[in-house]
Structure formats: C-alpha cells, structure tokens
Design a protein around this motif. Structure first.
Motif, PDB file in Angstrom:
ATOM      1  N   LEU A  15       0.840  -1.429  -0.142  1.00 56.86           N
ATOM      2  CA  LEU A  15      -0.230  -0.161   0.099  1.00 56.86           C
ATOM      3  C   LEU A  15       0.691   1.214   0.273  1.00 56.86           C
ATOM      4  CD1 LEU A  15      -2.434  -1.415   2.450  1.00 56.86           C
ATOM      5  CD2 LEU A  15      -3.311  -0.785  -0.006  1.00 56.86           C
ATOM      6  N   ALA A  16       2.040   0.899   0.608  1.00 54.22           N
ATOM      7  CA  ALA A  16       3.013   2.026   0.642  1.00 54.22           C
ATOM      8  C   ALA A  16       3.426   2.488  -0.682  1.00 54.22           C
ATOM      9  CB  ALA A  16       4.390   2.445   1.685  1.00 54.22           C
ATOM     10  N   ALA A  17       3.458   1.236  -1.343  1.00 54.39           N
ATOM     11  CA  ALA A  17       4.285   1.637  -2.709  1.00 54.39           C
ATOM     12  C   ALA A  17       2.779   2.173  -3.668  1.00 54.39           C
ATOM     13  CB  ALA A  17       4.605   0.077  -3.312  1.00 54.39           C
ATOM     14  N   GLN A  20       2.766   5.706  -3.258  1.00 59.53           N
ATOM     15  CA  GLN A  20       4.017   6.581  -3.808  1.00 59.53           C
ATOM     16  C   GLN A  20       3.880   6.639  -5.718  1.00 59.53           C
ATOM     17  OE1 GLN A  20       7.225   4.665  -3.323  1.00 59.53           O
ATOM     18  NE2 GLN A  20       8.100   6.102  -1.415  1.00 59.53           N
ATOM     19  N   VAL A  21       2.804   5.651  -6.005  1.00 60.81           N
ATOM     20  CA  VAL A  21       2.723   5.790  -7.256  1.00 60.81           C
ATOM     21  C   VAL A  21       1.370   6.940  -7.817  1.00 60.81           C
ATOM     22  CG1 VAL A  21       0.905   4.450  -9.467  1.00 60.81           C
ATOM     23  CG2 VAL A  21       3.387   2.951  -8.536  1.00 60.81           C
ATOM     24  N   SER A  64      -5.464   9.215  -3.344  1.00 61.38           N
ATOM     25  CA  SER A  64      -4.925   8.935  -1.952  1.00 61.38           C
ATOM     26  C   SER A  64      -5.153   7.483  -1.277  1.00 61.38           C
ATOM     27  CB  SER A  64      -4.749  10.550  -1.276  1.00 61.38           C
ATOM     28  OG  SER A  64      -6.143  10.368  -0.424  1.00 61.38           O
ATOM     29  N   ILE A  65      -4.547   7.216  -0.766  1.00 58.41           N
ATOM     30  CA  ILE A  65      -3.603   5.871   0.291  1.00 58.41           C
ATOM     31  C   ILE A  65      -3.830   6.702   1.431  1.00 58.41           C
ATOM     32  CG2 ILE A  65      -3.245   3.922   0.477  1.00 58.41           C
ATOM     33  CD1 ILE A  65      -2.694   3.347  -1.858  1.00 58.41           C
ATOM     34  N   LYS A 126       3.088   0.305 -12.869  1.00 57.98           N
ATOM     35  CA  LYS A 126       4.058   1.447 -12.203  1.00 57.98           C
ATOM     36  C   LYS A 126       4.884   1.205 -11.519  1.00 57.98           C
ATOM     37  CE  LYS A 126       2.370   5.830 -13.765  1.00 57.98           C
ATOM     38  NZ  LYS A 126       2.124   7.765 -13.678  1.00 57.98           N
ATOM     39  N   ALA A 127       4.698   0.813 -10.548  1.00 54.46           N
ATOM     40  CA  ALA A 127       5.483   0.641  -8.952  1.00 54.46           C
ATOM     41  C   ALA A 127       6.693  -0.674  -9.255  1.00 54.46           C
ATOM     42  CB  ALA A 127       4.890   0.507  -8.046  1.00 54.46           C
TER      43      ALA A 127
END
Length: 129
Positions: A15-17, A20-21, A64-65, A126-127
């Motif tokens: 989820l953090a990655a 960032q995407v 956003s997350i 993307k990530a």
C-alpha cells in the motif's frame, strides 16, 4: 508515505508503494483515475498474529491512500488476510477467486470491489512491485 506502513503487515509495504504511485500521478492522471473509479475502498487486513489494520484507498475525492478508517462512507469494505492481499497485489490470485474461496469478504457494494483488481494492476505496472 511512511505513515502508511504498519509493522508486521506485508500489505503495508504494498500500500505504501501504491501510495507513491498515486503521488507520482500528474493532476490529469489522478483526475482520470478518480473519474474511472469514483469510490472509496476500506481495507481491513489481518496479519498472521491476528492483529487487524485498516487502510483507505480514496478514489472518490483525493486520489490517495491513508492508514485508518475512511473519512467518508466507503463504497465497499474488503476484509482479508495479509497473505491474501499480497497474492492479490502480485496477481497470484484474482479477487473473484479469493471471494469464492472465502479468503476475501466484502461489505457494501460487491460489484465496486471488482475495480480494485484494475487499480492494483495499474499500480503494479508503474511501481514494479
């Protein structure tokens, strides 16, 4: 966004990655993603120790997350184990199969839950998860 990460949860890394995407998206890309998805996912994930963590993927207003319960009503709440989320994110299992085998439970708009697969796939590309 390190405030997304929760110790002991593989899902928090993913989820953090993903966050960032989302942050790397231009305003146009973000607006397109919000327009396409138009909803909020509440993720309730349990790790191996039985602890639960909650994240929200807001693709209705902010794109956003964040960690914690949604600020407005979620379209769907997804309840699963940390391992199941990791398999979904890696494309090893699809949402429908996870649901049918009882690894994924939903509350709310079940059809909306199917949109998560596309978001994970787009972000994975993307990530490079």
């Amino acid at each position: 966004m390190s405030d997304i990460k929760v110790e002991g949860f593989k899902a928090s890394e993913i989820l953090a990655a993903l966050a960032q995407v989302f942050e790397s998206y231009s305003e146009e890309e973000k607006k397109a993603q919000i327009k396409k998805t138009n909803g909020i996912f509440e993720m309730r994930i349990k790790n191996a120790e039985g602890k639960e963590a909650v994240w929200t993927i807001d693709l209705k207003s902010t794109g956003s997350i964040y960690k914690g319960a949604p600020k407005q009503k979620a379209n769907v709440t997804l309840i699963m184990s940390d391992d199941t989320f990791q398999q979904l994110a890696e494309g090893k299992i699809d949402g429908q199969k996870a649901f049918m085998t009882g690894k994924l439970k939903t509350k709310g708009n079940m059809m909306f839950a199917t949109k998560l697969d596309g978001i994970l796939k787009a972000a994975k590309t993307k990530a490079k998860l």
